[in-house]
Motif scaffolding. Structure first.
Motif, short mmCIF file in Angstrom:
data_model
loop_
_atom_site.label_atom_id
_atom_site.label_comp_id
_atom_site.label_asym_id
_atom_site.label_seq_id
_atom_site.Cartn_x
_atom_site.Cartn_y
_atom_site.Cartn_z
N ASP A 17 -0.13 -126.11 -49.98
CA ASP A 17 -1.01 -126.40 -50.91
C ASP A 17 0.04 -127.71 -50.07
N SER A 18 1.21 -128.08 -49.88
CA SER A 18 1.30 -129.08 -50.00
C SER A 18 2.82 -129.04 -48.70
N THR A 19 3.15 -129.85 -47.77
CA THR A 19 3.91 -129.87 -46.45
C THR A 19 5.71 -128.96 -46.88
N GLU A 20 5.51 -129.65 -48.33
CA GLU A 20 6.26 -128.74 -48.63
C GLU A 20 7.09 -127.83 -49.11
N GLN A 21 5.38 -127.38 -49.52
CA GLN A 21 5.49 -125.68 -49.97
C GLN A 21 5.85 -124.69 -48.10
N ARG A 22 4.93 -125.54 -47.68
CA ARG A 22 4.50 -124.91 -46.03
C ARG A 22 5.99 -125.03 -45.45
N SER A 23 7.35 -125.82 -45.24
CA SER A 23 8.56 -125.67 -44.96
C SER A 23 8.76 -125.08 -45.05
N ALA A 24 8.97 -124.83 -46.57
CA ALA A 24 9.85 -123.71 -47.50
C ALA A 24 9.57 -122.07 -46.90
N VAL A 25 8.38 -121.62 -46.93
CA VAL A 25 8.41 -120.37 -46.57
C VAL A 25 9.20 -120.61 -45.02
N VAL A 26 8.20 -121.20 -44.39
CA VAL A 26 8.51 -120.74 -43.17
C VAL A 26 10.49 -120.43 -42.68
N ALA A 27 10.84 -121.59 -43.58
CA ALA A 27 12.70 -121.56 -43.76
C ALA A 27 12.94 -120.44 -44.22
N GLU A 28 12.59 -120.31 -44.56
CA GLU A 28 12.13 -118.52 -45.39
C GLU A 28 12.27 -117.46 -44.31
N TYR A 29 11.51 -117.83 -43.78
CA TYR A 29 10.67 -116.51 -43.26
C TYR A 29 11.71 -116.38 -41.67
N VAL A 30 11.81 -117.91 -40.76
CA VAL A 30 12.87 -117.63 -39.76
C VAL A 30 13.93 -117.04 -40.79
N ARG A 31 15.02 -117.70 -41.95
CA ARG A 31 15.99 -116.75 -41.84
C ARG A 31 16.08 -115.99 -42.00
N VAL A 114 6.26 -117.88 -36.09
CA VAL A 114 5.39 -118.44 -36.72
C VAL A 114 4.84 -119.58 -36.61
N GLY A 115 3.35 -119.79 -36.78
CA GLY A 115 2.06 -120.49 -36.05
C GLY A 115 2.06 -121.59 -36.44
N ASP A 116 1.49 -123.06 -36.96
CA ASP A 116 1.50 -124.24 -37.75
C ASP A 116 -0.17 -124.52 -37.15
N MET A 117 -1.62 -123.34 -37.47
CA MET A 117 -2.69 -124.29 -37.07
C MET A 117 -3.46 -125.15 -37.81
#
Length: 138
Positions: A17-31, A114-117
């Motif tokens: 829903d937001s770029t912040e939500q995307r970034s947080a999920v990507v960060a956790e996934y990568v971490r 992870v890839g932003d499409m």
């Protein structure tokens, strides 16, 4: 969804829903991938990468250090999905297969990607094959 339950070979698709939500999920996934000694490949456009890097830093990832070590790869769509100015499903699968093999050869337990499409909304040539690509990923 509990990202800790994601295993090797799993393929996820996330809507946000937001770029912040995307970034947080990507960060956790990568971490989590870095904790499991997986090389992490993140493909995102130039507008998204700063937010992702900030979220990674907030999650405790030392981004410059991990990049120097080759544990974290940050690419733009031009460097991955859109090589040659168009989307090539087979080319992207080859890129990922080669990245997995290289990660294992380099001593990692695997590759976490992870890839932003969102670039598909730009009408880039070859986007008509994205669903075929997603099916190949599964």
């Amino acid at each position: 969804m509990n990202l800790e339950s994601v295993g090797q070979g799993d393929h996820l698709c996330m809507y946000y829903d937001s770029t912040e939500q995307r970034s947080a999920v990507v960060a956790e996934y990568v971490r989590l991938g870095l904790e499991k000694n997986e090389r992490c490949l993140c493909v995102a456009d130039e507008q998204a990468l700063p937010g992702i890097v900030l979220a990674l830093s907030r999650a405790g990832v030392e981004v410059p250090h991990e990049r120097r070590r080759g544990r974290l790869l940050l690419l733009s769509p031009r460097d991955a999905h859109l090589q040659g100015g168009r989307f090539d499903a087979e080319g992207m699968m080859t890129l990922l297969d080669d990245a997995v093999e290289q990660a294992v050869d380099d001593g990692f337990n695997g590759l976490r990607a992870v890839g932003d499409m969102s670039w598909i909304l730009d009408g880039v040539p070859g986007t008509d094959r994205v669903f075929e690509y997603e099916a190949m990923m599964n």
